[in-house]
Design a protein around this motif. Sequence first.
Motif, PDB file in Angstrom:
ATOM      1  N   PHE A  42       0.791  -1.234   0.000  1.00  0.00           N
ATOM      2  CA  PHE A  42       0.000   0.000   0.000  1.00  0.00           C
ATOM      3  C   PHE A  42       0.824   1.284   0.000  1.00  0.00           C
ATOM      4  CE2 PHE A  42      -2.778  -2.914   2.738  1.00  0.00           C
ATOM      5  CZ  PHE A  42      -3.430  -3.457   1.650  1.00  0.00           C
TER       6      PHE A  42
ATOM      7  N   SER B 204      -0.545   4.628  -1.656  1.00  0.00           N
ATOM      8  CA  SER B 204      -1.847   4.324  -2.246  1.00  0.00           C
ATOM      9  C   SER B 204      -2.964   4.885  -1.375  1.00  0.00           C
ATOM     10  CB  SER B 204      -2.040   2.809  -2.381  1.00  0.00           C
ATOM     11  OG  SER B 204      -1.179   2.272  -3.361  1.00  0.00           O
TER      12      SER B 204
ATOM     13  N   VAL C  79      -6.484   3.858  -0.022  1.00  0.00           N
ATOM     14  CA  VAL C  79      -6.934   2.491   0.200  1.00  0.00           C
ATOM     15  C   VAL C  79      -8.256   2.467   0.960  1.00  0.00           C
ATOM     16  CG1 VAL C  79      -6.285   0.244   1.177  1.00  0.00           C
ATOM     17  CG2 VAL C  79      -4.515   1.806   0.398  1.00  0.00           C
TER      18      VAL C  79
ATOM     19  N   ALA D 100      -9.600  -0.931   2.412  1.00  0.00           N
ATOM     20  CA  ALA D 100      -9.293  -2.359   2.433  1.00  0.00           C
ATOM     21  C   ALA D 100      -9.956  -3.049   3.614  1.00  0.00           C
ATOM     22  CB  ALA D 100      -7.781  -2.580   2.487  1.00  0.00           C
TER      23      ALA D 100
END
Length: 285
Positions: free
Chosen positions: A229, A232, A234, A236
Amino acid sequence: MKEIKQAFLTGERALFQGKELRIIDSIFADGESPLKESRDIELFGSMFKWKYPLWYAKNITVRNGTWFEMARAGVWYTDCIRVEDSAIEAPKNFRRCHDVTLRNVSFSNAAETLWNCDGVIMEDVTAKGDYFAMNSQNMRIRNLTLYGNYSFDGARNVEIHNSRLLSKDAFWNSENVTVYDSFISGEYLGWNAKNLTLVNCTVESLQGMCYIDNLVMKNCRLLNTTLAFEYSTVDAELIGKVDSVLNPSGGVIRADEISELTIEKDKVDPSRTKIICKQKKTEAA
């Protein structure tokens, strides 16, 4: 429709600009471009043994067909082609084609295959080779088994179900890719992608899912996945343990356990990422 049966065809452009042909149990031997600029062709149990068999063609159906190794660059600039129950040994197949359907097809050498195609349906396909599906778009894929690195680089609007991808650098530079119920193994998964979604997937990756704008993971497992990650954004939802997370740039990460969490304040803003998990064994600032 004219029928050609058990023919042995040789020479360049053997059936050039052929129209409304049903070709059965025939062999296209030496000679380039045998069906170039053809229209409304049905091939059953036939074989291609030399280069460029179907270029600039339209409305093609192939069943129980075989492309041998030297039938390289087999289908380029062709629209509306359907291939079923076939074996393709030759590389560099399907370039700049529109409306491609592949069902129960094996590619033993899929290097540089399915480049710059638009409108692709794949079901029960097995492929081995690097740079599969580069820059293609509007793809619907089910039961793909892929052995090959750098797959789907630059691909757009892709939906994948029930597949197994053994592929380093998969989905680089891609946009609007969603993968359901699949297994993906390979380093550097998804770098520089935009809108990458994984649902009910298992992933094994070194430095996977980094440099992604809008990564969504729902009910996924990360096995032996480290340094995930980085940079990024995210959202999740992860099942089980994550080995290590490094410098996500924003969003929410939910996991049962993160063995090593590293968020460096000089590189990312920690307040932009929310970590929700039962155990965080190591955290570095």
